[in-house]
Design a protein around this motif. Sequence first.
Motif, short mmCIF file in Angstrom:
data_model
loop_
_atom_site.label_atom_id
_atom_site.label_comp_id
_atom_site.label_asym_id
_atom_site.label_seq_id
_atom_site.Cartn_x
_atom_site.Cartn_y
_atom_site.Cartn_z
N ASP A 140 -5.35 -7.09 9.77
CA ASP A 140 -6.27 -6.01 9.40
C ASP A 140 -5.79 -4.70 10.05
OD1 ASP A 140 -7.33 -6.75 12.07
OD2 ASP A 140 -8.97 -5.39 11.59
N ARG A 153 -5.78 -2.07 4.78
CA ARG A 153 -6.15 -3.47 4.99
C ARG A 153 -7.38 -3.55 5.90
NH1 ARG A 153 -0.57 -3.38 5.89
NH2 ARG A 153 -0.84 -3.71 8.13
N GLN A 179 -8.75 -5.43 -0.28
CA GLN A 179 -7.34 -5.22 0.10
C GLN A 179 -6.92 -6.13 1.24
OE1 GLN A 179 -9.67 -2.79 -0.24
NE2 GLN A 179 -8.75 -0.85 -0.91
N TRP A 180 -7.86 -6.38 2.16
CA TRP A 180 -7.58 -7.29 3.29
C TRP A 180 -7.37 -8.71 2.77
CZ3 TRP A 180 -11.35 -10.84 5.69
CH2 TRP A 180 -10.93 -11.38 6.92
N ALA A 232 -3.99 -8.95 1.17
CA ALA A 232 -2.91 -9.06 2.15
C ALA A 232 -2.86 -10.49 2.71
CB ALA A 232 -3.11 -8.06 3.29
N ARG A 233 -4.03 -11.06 2.91
CA ARG A 233 -4.08 -12.43 3.43
C ARG A 233 -3.59 -13.45 2.42
NH1 ARG A 233 -8.96 -14.28 7.14
NH2 ARG A 233 -7.88 -13.84 9.09
N SER A 273 0.83 -1.21 0.00
CA SER A 273 0.00 0.00 0.00
C SER A 273 0.86 1.26 0.00
CB SER A 273 -0.97 -0.03 1.18
OG SER A 273 -0.31 -0.38 2.37
#
Length: 415
Positions: free
Chosen positions: A83, A31, A37-38, A41-42, A22
Amino acid sequence: MTELRLDPQAVIADLDELADMSGGRFAGAKRLAWTPQWLEARSWLSSKLAELGLEPARDQAGNLWASIEGADAAFMIVGSHIDAVPDGGWLDGALGLMTALEAVRQIARQRTTPPIGVRFVDWADEEGARFSRSLLGSSACAGTLEPDEVRDLRDAEGVTLADALATCGVELDDAPAASERLQGAVAYLELHIEQGPVLLDGARLACTVSGTVGVERHLMTFTGQAAHAGSTPMRLRQDSLAAAARAALAIRESAIDHGGVATVGRMHATPGVITAVAGATEMQLDQRHLDAGELAAMFAEAQEACRRAADEFGCTVQQRDVFRAAPTPFHETLVELARASLQAAGGDGGDPIPSGPLHDATEIGRVVPTAMIFAQSDPPISHASIEDSPERALRVAIDAYGRTVGSVLAREGGV
Ligand SMILES: [Zn+2]
Protein backbone atom coordinates in the motif's frame (compact mmCIF):
# COMPACT_ATOMS: atom_id res chain seq x y z
CA MET A 1 20.79 -25.64 1.32
CA THR A 2 23.21 -23.49 -0.65
CA GLU A 3 23.89 -19.83 0.00
CA LEU A 4 21.17 -17.36 -0.88
CA ARG A 5 21.99 -14.73 -3.52
CA LEU A 6 19.33 -12.36 -4.79
CA ASP A 7 19.28 -10.78 -8.22
CA PRO A 8 18.91 -6.99 -7.69
CA GLN A 9 17.98 -6.59 -11.37
CA ALA A 10 14.97 -8.88 -10.90
CA VAL A 11 13.84 -6.81 -7.92
CA ILE A 12 14.17 -3.56 -9.87
CA ALA A 13 12.29 -5.10 -12.83
CA ASP A 14 9.41 -6.09 -10.50
CA LEU A 15 9.41 -2.59 -8.98
CA ASP A 16 9.14 -1.08 -12.45
CA GLU A 17 6.35 -3.46 -13.43
CA LEU A 18 4.44 -2.45 -10.30
CA ALA A 19 5.11 1.27 -10.90
CA ASP A 20 3.99 0.95 -14.54
CA MET A 21 0.50 0.01 -13.32
CA SER A 22 0.14 3.66 -12.26
CA GLY A 23 2.15 5.37 -15.01
CA GLY A 24 5.82 4.74 -14.09
CA ARG A 25 8.41 5.35 -11.37
CA PHE A 26 7.77 9.02 -10.76
CA ALA A 27 4.10 9.29 -11.74
CA GLY A 28 2.95 8.84 -8.12
CA ALA A 29 1.91 5.45 -6.70
CA LYS A 30 -1.85 4.81 -6.60
CA ARG A 31 -2.24 1.98 -4.12
CA LEU A 32 -4.19 3.47 -1.21
CA ALA A 33 -5.18 0.62 1.13
CA TRP A 34 -8.71 -0.80 0.88
CA THR A 35 -9.31 0.67 -2.60
CA PRO A 36 -9.75 -1.08 -5.98
CA GLN A 37 -6.21 -0.01 -7.05
CA TRP A 38 -4.75 -1.65 -3.94
CA LEU A 39 -6.65 -4.86 -4.62
CA GLU A 40 -5.44 -4.74 -8.22
CA ALA A 41 -1.81 -4.40 -7.11
CA ARG A 42 -2.33 -7.32 -4.77
CA SER A 43 -3.78 -9.55 -7.43
CA TRP A 44 -0.69 -8.73 -9.54
CA LEU A 45 1.42 -9.77 -6.52
CA SER A 46 -0.62 -12.95 -6.08
CA SER A 47 0.04 -13.90 -9.71
CA LYS A 48 3.79 -13.38 -9.12
CA LEU A 49 3.60 -15.75 -6.14
CA ALA A 50 1.53 -18.26 -8.13
CA GLU A 51 4.30 -18.32 -10.78
CA LEU A 52 6.55 -19.73 -8.04
CA GLY A 53 4.02 -22.41 -7.19
CA LEU A 54 2.99 -20.59 -3.99
CA GLU A 55 -0.63 -20.16 -2.97
CA PRO A 56 -1.20 -16.77 -1.33
CA ALA A 57 -3.77 -16.66 1.48
CA ARG A 58 -5.21 -13.73 3.44
CA ASP A 59 -5.38 -13.70 7.21
CA GLN A 60 -8.19 -12.21 9.35
CA ALA A 61 -6.60 -8.74 9.23
CA GLY A 62 -6.18 -8.69 5.46
CA ASN A 63 -2.42 -9.41 5.42
CA LEU A 64 -1.41 -11.53 2.41
CA TRP A 65 0.79 -14.56 3.15
CA ALA A 66 2.61 -17.22 1.11
CA SER A 67 4.61 -20.04 2.67
CA ILE A 68 7.51 -22.30 1.83
CA GLU A 69 7.52 -25.14 4.34
CA GLY A 70 10.76 -26.04 6.09
CA ALA A 71 12.14 -29.22 7.63
CA ASP A 72 11.27 -27.73 11.00
CA ALA A 73 7.89 -26.21 11.90
CA ALA A 74 9.62 -22.96 12.93
CA PHE A 75 9.74 -20.23 10.27
CA MET A 76 11.13 -16.82 9.45
CA ILE A 77 9.08 -13.99 7.94
CA VAL A 78 10.09 -11.79 5.01
CA GLY A 79 7.98 -8.90 3.76
CA SER A 80 6.85 -5.28 3.78
CA HIS A 81 3.81 -3.45 2.36
CA ILE A 82 2.39 -2.77 -1.11
CA ASP A 83 0.00 0.00 0.00
CA ALA A 84 1.09 3.58 -0.60
CA VAL A 85 0.14 7.10 0.37
CA PRO A 86 -1.73 8.95 -2.43
CA ASP A 87 0.77 9.78 -5.18
CA GLY A 88 3.55 8.23 -3.10
CA GLY A 89 6.95 7.06 -4.26
CA TRP A 90 7.96 3.92 -6.14
CA LEU A 91 10.11 2.44 -3.33
CA ASP A 92 8.31 2.97 0.01
CA GLY A 93 7.11 -0.51 0.99
CA ALA A 94 7.45 -1.84 -2.55
CA LEU A 95 11.27 -2.16 -2.34
CA GLY A 96 11.07 -4.39 0.74
CA LEU A 97 8.18 -6.40 -0.65
CA MET A 98 9.78 -7.05 -4.07
CA THR A 99 13.05 -7.99 -2.35
CA ALA A 100 11.18 -10.44 -0.10
CA LEU A 101 9.50 -11.80 -3.24
CA GLU A 102 12.92 -12.31 -4.86
CA ALA A 103 14.08 -14.11 -1.69
CA VAL A 104 11.22 -16.62 -1.83
CA ARG A 105 11.75 -16.93 -5.59
CA GLN A 106 15.40 -17.92 -5.08
CA ILE A 107 14.53 -20.30 -2.23
CA ALA A 108 11.79 -21.91 -4.33
CA ARG A 109 14.28 -22.29 -7.20
CA GLN A 110 16.70 -24.24 -5.03
CA ARG A 111 14.09 -27.02 -4.88
CA THR A 112 15.39 -28.23 -1.52
CA THR A 113 13.45 -28.00 1.73
CA PRO A 114 14.95 -25.17 3.83
CA PRO A 115 15.83 -26.06 7.45
CA ILE A 116 13.02 -23.79 8.71
CA GLY A 117 10.03 -22.40 6.85
CA VAL A 118 9.94 -19.04 5.06
CA ARG A 119 6.75 -16.97 5.06
CA PHE A 120 6.27 -14.04 2.74
CA VAL A 121 3.88 -11.31 3.89
CA ASP A 122 2.34 -8.14 2.47
CA TRP A 123 1.10 -6.27 5.55
CA ALA A 124 -2.29 -4.59 5.05
CA ASP A 125 -2.56 -0.80 5.39
CA GLU A 126 0.88 0.07 6.71
CA GLU A 127 0.49 3.72 5.75
CA GLY A 128 -2.79 4.54 7.48
CA ALA A 129 -3.14 7.25 4.84
CA ARG A 130 -6.91 6.85 4.48
CA PHE A 131 -8.02 6.49 8.12
CA SER A 132 -4.98 7.94 9.95
CA ARG A 133 -4.31 4.57 11.63
CA SER A 134 -0.89 3.25 10.52
CA LEU A 135 0.37 -0.36 10.81
CA LEU A 136 -3.13 -1.84 10.87
CA GLY A 137 -2.37 -5.37 9.64
CA SER A 138 0.92 -5.79 11.48
CA SER A 139 -0.51 -4.44 14.74
CA ALA A 140 -3.35 -6.99 14.49
CA CYS A 141 -0.71 -9.73 14.24
CA ALA A 142 1.33 -8.24 17.09
CA GLY A 143 -1.75 -8.10 19.33
CA THR A 144 -1.87 -4.32 19.72
CA LEU A 145 -4.93 -3.55 17.55
CA GLU A 146 -8.11 -2.71 19.51
CA PRO A 147 -11.03 -2.87 17.05
CA ASP A 148 -13.16 -0.51 19.18
CA GLU A 149 -10.51 2.20 18.99
CA VAL A 150 -10.53 2.30 15.17
CA ARG A 151 -14.04 1.13 14.22
CA ASP A 152 -15.49 4.61 13.67
CA LEU A 153 -12.49 6.28 12.04
CA ARG A 154 -13.70 7.89 8.80
CA ASP A 155 -11.99 8.74 5.51
CA ALA A 156 -12.47 12.07 3.68
CA GLU A 157 -15.71 10.74 2.13
CA GLY A 158 -17.16 9.73 5.51
CA VAL A 159 -16.70 5.97 4.98
CA THR A 160 -15.86 4.20 8.27
CA LEU A 161 -12.79 2.02 8.60
CA ALA A 162 -14.92 -0.99 9.48
CA ASP A 163 -17.01 -0.55 6.30
CA ALA A 164 -13.95 -0.10 4.08
CA LEU A 165 -12.43 -3.31 5.44
CA ALA A 166 -15.72 -5.14 4.92
CA THR A 167 -15.74 -4.20 1.21
CA CYS A 168 -12.41 -6.03 0.99
CA GLY A 169 -13.74 -9.06 2.85
CA VAL A 170 -12.14 -8.24 6.22
CA GLU A 171 -14.25 -8.24 9.40
CA LEU A 172 -12.64 -5.78 11.84
CA ASP A 173 -13.68 -7.80 14.91
CA ASP A 174 -11.91 -10.89 13.55
CA ALA A 175 -8.65 -9.01 12.84
CA PRO A 176 -6.93 -9.68 16.22
CA ALA A 177 -7.19 -13.43 15.49
CA ALA A 178 -4.47 -12.86 12.85
CA SER A 179 -1.97 -13.00 15.72
CA GLU A 180 -2.05 -16.81 15.42
CA ARG A 181 0.02 -16.33 12.23
CA LEU A 182 3.09 -15.43 14.29
CA GLN A 183 3.11 -18.64 16.35
CA GLY A 184 6.38 -20.37 15.50
CA ALA A 185 8.01 -17.28 13.97
CA VAL A 186 11.72 -17.03 14.88
CA ALA A 187 12.70 -13.95 12.87
CA TYR A 188 11.28 -11.07 10.82
CA LEU A 189 13.41 -9.19 8.30
CA GLU A 190 12.38 -6.05 6.43
CA LEU A 191 14.22 -3.92 3.89
CA HIS A 192 13.01 -0.33 3.48
CA ILE A 193 14.25 2.97 2.14
CA GLU A 194 15.49 5.30 4.87
CA GLN A 195 13.03 8.11 3.96
CA GLY A 196 15.41 10.60 5.58
CA PRO A 197 18.79 12.33 5.11
CA VAL A 198 21.13 10.45 7.51
CA LEU A 199 22.63 7.92 5.06
CA LEU A 200 23.00 10.49 2.29
CA ASP A 201 24.65 12.90 4.72
CA GLY A 202 27.09 10.18 5.83
CA ALA A 203 27.74 9.02 2.22
CA ARG A 204 26.48 5.52 3.19
CA LEU A 205 24.59 3.36 0.68
CA ALA A 206 22.78 1.23 3.24
CA CYS A 207 22.80 0.40 6.94
CA THR A 208 21.14 -1.69 9.61
CA VAL A 209 18.53 -0.22 11.94
CA SER A 210 18.87 -0.31 15.72
CA GLY A 211 15.13 -0.01 16.30
CA THR A 212 12.27 2.42 15.98
CA VAL A 213 12.17 5.32 18.36
CA GLY A 214 9.61 5.92 21.08
CA VAL A 215 7.41 9.00 20.92
CA GLU A 216 6.06 11.50 23.46
CA ARG A 217 3.54 13.90 21.93
CA HIS A 218 1.85 16.56 24.07
CA LEU A 219 0.03 19.88 23.95
CA MET A 220 1.44 22.43 26.40
CA THR A 221 -0.83 25.42 26.99
CA PHE A 222 0.70 28.55 28.54
CA THR A 223 -1.78 30.98 30.02
CA GLY A 224 -0.89 34.61 30.85
CA GLN A 225 -2.86 37.79 30.29
CA ALA A 226 -3.74 39.43 26.98
CA ALA A 227 -2.86 43.15 27.19
CA HIS A 228 -2.35 46.24 25.03
CA ALA A 229 0.97 46.18 23.17
CA GLY A 230 1.46 49.91 23.67
CA SER A 231 0.34 50.58 27.22
CA THR A 232 1.74 47.52 29.04
CA PRO A 233 5.36 47.96 30.22
CA MET A 234 7.62 44.96 29.62
CA ARG A 235 8.04 44.20 33.33
CA LEU A 236 4.27 44.04 33.89
CA ARG A 237 3.46 41.58 31.11
CA GLN A 238 2.30 37.98 31.43
CA ASP A 239 3.40 37.00 27.93
CA SER A 240 2.42 33.38 27.18
CA LEU A 241 4.14 33.37 23.78
CA ALA A 242 7.45 34.51 25.29
CA ALA A 243 7.17 31.73 27.89
CA ALA A 244 6.45 29.11 25.22
CA ALA A 245 9.33 30.36 23.07
CA ARG A 246 11.75 30.17 26.00
CA ALA A 247 10.58 26.63 26.79
CA ALA A 248 10.84 25.56 23.13
CA LEU A 249 14.50 26.58 22.95
CA ALA A 250 15.30 24.75 26.23
CA ILE A 251 13.54 21.63 24.91
CA ARG A 252 15.66 21.84 21.76
CA GLU A 253 18.88 21.91 23.82
CA SER A 254 17.71 18.96 25.92
CA ALA A 255 17.14 16.84 22.79
CA ILE A 256 20.68 17.63 21.61
CA ASP A 257 22.10 16.70 25.06
CA HIS A 258 20.29 13.35 25.10
CA GLY A 259 20.96 12.43 21.44
CA GLY A 260 17.24 12.43 20.60
CA VAL A 261 14.98 14.71 18.58
CA ALA A 262 12.40 17.22 19.76
CA THR A 263 10.09 19.30 17.61
CA VAL A 264 7.82 22.18 18.43
CA GLY A 265 5.91 22.08 15.16
CA ARG A 266 3.27 24.62 15.98
CA MET A 267 2.44 27.40 18.39
CA HIS A 268 -0.99 28.92 18.41
CA ALA A 269 -1.26 32.22 20.24
CA THR A 270 -4.43 34.10 21.11
CA PRO A 271 -5.81 36.66 20.65
CA GLY A 272 -3.26 36.52 17.82
CA VAL A 273 -3.15 40.19 16.87
CA ILE A 274 -0.10 42.36 16.32
CA THR A 275 -1.17 44.91 18.96
CA ALA A 276 -1.76 42.54 21.90
CA VAL A 277 0.40 40.49 24.26
CA ALA A 278 -0.53 36.83 23.74
CA GLY A 279 -2.84 35.80 26.57
CA ALA A 280 -2.64 32.07 25.84
CA THR A 281 -0.29 29.99 23.70
CA GLU A 282 -0.74 26.37 22.79
CA MET A 283 2.52 24.60 21.92
CA GLN A 284 2.63 21.26 20.08
CA LEU A 285 5.52 19.13 21.30
CA ASP A 286 6.90 15.91 19.76
CA GLN A 287 9.93 14.13 21.31
CA ARG A 288 11.55 10.89 20.11
CA HIS A 289 14.35 8.64 21.29
CA LEU A 290 15.34 4.98 20.84
CA ASP A 291 16.08 4.56 24.55
CA ALA A 292 13.06 4.58 26.87
CA GLY A 293 15.09 6.02 29.79
CA GLU A 294 16.53 8.84 27.69
CA LEU A 295 13.08 9.60 26.28
CA ALA A 296 11.62 9.76 29.80
CA ALA A 297 14.44 12.11 30.84
CA MET A 298 13.84 14.34 27.79
CA PHE A 299 10.15 14.54 28.61
CA ALA A 300 10.78 15.30 32.30
CA GLU A 301 13.18 18.08 31.27
CA ALA A 302 10.58 19.45 28.83
CA GLN A 303 7.97 19.59 31.60
CA GLU A 304 10.46 21.32 33.90
CA ALA A 305 11.45 23.80 31.16
CA CYS A 306 7.76 24.65 30.63
CA ARG A 307 7.17 25.22 34.36
CA ARG A 308 10.28 27.39 34.67
CA ALA A 309 9.44 29.47 31.61
CA ALA A 310 5.84 29.88 32.77
CA ASP A 311 7.08 31.12 36.18
CA GLU A 312 9.53 33.52 34.63
CA PHE A 313 6.83 35.20 32.54
CA GLY A 314 4.06 35.17 35.16
CA CYS A 315 2.09 32.45 33.39
CA THR A 316 0.75 28.98 34.19
CA VAL A 317 1.17 25.89 32.03
CA GLN A 318 -1.07 22.88 31.48
CA GLN A 319 -0.23 19.63 29.73
CA ARG A 320 -2.48 17.44 27.58
CA ASP A 321 -1.21 14.05 26.36
CA VAL A 322 -1.72 13.43 22.64
CA PHE A 323 0.17 10.22 21.84
CA ARG A 324 2.85 8.05 23.41
CA ALA A 325 4.64 5.00 22.01
CA ALA A 326 7.40 2.96 23.61
CA PRO A 327 10.61 2.45 21.60
CA THR A 328 11.08 -0.90 19.81
CA PRO A 329 14.77 -1.86 19.88
CA PHE A 330 15.48 -4.56 17.29
CA HIS A 331 17.06 -7.94 18.03
CA GLU A 332 20.81 -7.55 18.63
CA THR A 333 21.93 -10.87 17.14
CA LEU A 334 19.76 -10.39 14.08
CA VAL A 335 20.97 -6.79 13.61
CA GLU A 336 24.54 -8.10 13.85
CA LEU A 337 23.84 -10.76 11.18
CA ALA A 338 22.43 -8.04 8.94
CA ARG A 339 25.45 -5.84 9.55
CA ALA A 340 27.86 -8.64 8.58
CA SER A 341 25.75 -9.28 5.46
CA LEU A 342 25.89 -5.60 4.52
CA GLN A 343 29.66 -5.64 4.75
CA ALA A 344 29.84 -8.81 2.63
CA ALA A 345 27.56 -7.12 0.06
CA GLY A 346 29.90 -4.14 -0.31
CA GLY A 347 28.31 -1.89 2.29
CA ASP A 348 30.29 -0.11 4.99
CA GLY A 349 29.40 -2.34 7.96
CA GLY A 350 29.04 0.82 10.06
CA ASP A 351 26.81 1.46 13.04
CA PRO A 352 23.05 0.92 12.89
CA ILE A 353 20.86 4.04 12.92
CA PRO A 354 17.50 4.40 14.71
CA SER A 355 14.38 4.81 12.60
CA GLY A 356 12.25 7.90 13.19
CA PRO A 357 9.35 6.66 11.05
CA LEU A 358 7.31 3.69 12.29
CA HIS A 359 7.37 0.50 10.23
CA ASP A 360 5.57 -2.85 10.29
CA ALA A 361 8.83 -4.05 11.88
CA THR A 362 7.99 -1.79 14.85
CA GLU A 363 4.89 -3.86 15.59
CA ILE A 364 6.36 -7.27 14.73
CA GLY A 365 9.53 -6.42 16.70
CA ARG A 366 7.43 -6.40 19.90
CA VAL A 367 6.79 -10.15 19.61
CA VAL A 368 9.29 -11.66 17.11
CA PRO A 369 13.10 -11.13 16.84
CA THR A 370 13.30 -8.43 14.16
CA ALA A 371 15.87 -6.53 12.10
CA MET A 372 15.69 -3.99 9.29
CA ILE A 373 18.02 -2.79 6.55
CA PHE A 374 17.72 0.76 5.17
CA ALA A 375 18.76 1.82 1.67
CA GLN A 376 19.87 5.41 1.14
CA SER A 377 17.20 7.88 0.01
CA ASP A 378 18.36 10.48 -2.53
CA PRO A 379 16.62 12.92 -2.62
CA PRO A 380 16.04 12.29 1.10
CA ILE A 381 12.31 12.74 0.57
CA SER A 382 9.53 10.16 0.88
CA HIS A 383 5.73 10.04 0.66
CA ALA A 384 6.16 12.04 -2.55
CA SER A 385 6.44 11.02 -6.19
CA ILE A 386 10.06 12.29 -6.44
CA GLU A 387 11.18 9.64 -3.89
CA ASP A 388 14.23 7.77 -5.22
CA SER A 389 17.40 5.85 -4.30
CA PRO A 390 20.65 5.41 -6.25
CA GLU A 391 20.75 2.03 -8.01
CA ARG A 392 24.06 1.29 -6.25
CA ALA A 393 22.34 1.64 -2.88
CA LEU A 394 19.47 -0.61 -3.98
CA ARG A 395 21.92 -3.29 -5.16
CA VAL A 396 23.89 -3.35 -1.91
CA ALA A 397 20.74 -3.36 0.24
CA ILE A 398 19.02 -6.11 -1.78
CA ASP A 399 22.17 -8.25 -1.77
CA ALA A 400 22.60 -7.75 1.98
CA TYR A 401 18.96 -8.67 2.61
CA GLY A 402 19.35 -11.97 0.74
CA ARG A 403 22.54 -12.81 2.62
CA THR A 404 20.82 -12.07 5.95
CA VAL A 405 17.90 -14.36 5.08
CA GLY A 406 20.50 -17.00 4.15
CA SER A 407 22.31 -16.65 7.47
CA VAL A 408 19.09 -16.93 9.47
CA LEU A 409 18.16 -20.11 7.56
CA ALA A 410 21.69 -21.47 8.12
CA ARG A 411 21.22 -21.10 11.89
CA GLU A 412 18.19 -23.42 11.68
CA GLY A 413 16.90 -23.05 15.23
CA GLY A 414 16.55 -19.30 14.81
CA VAL A 415 18.44 -16.42 16.38
ZN1 LIG B 1 6.80 2.12 4.19
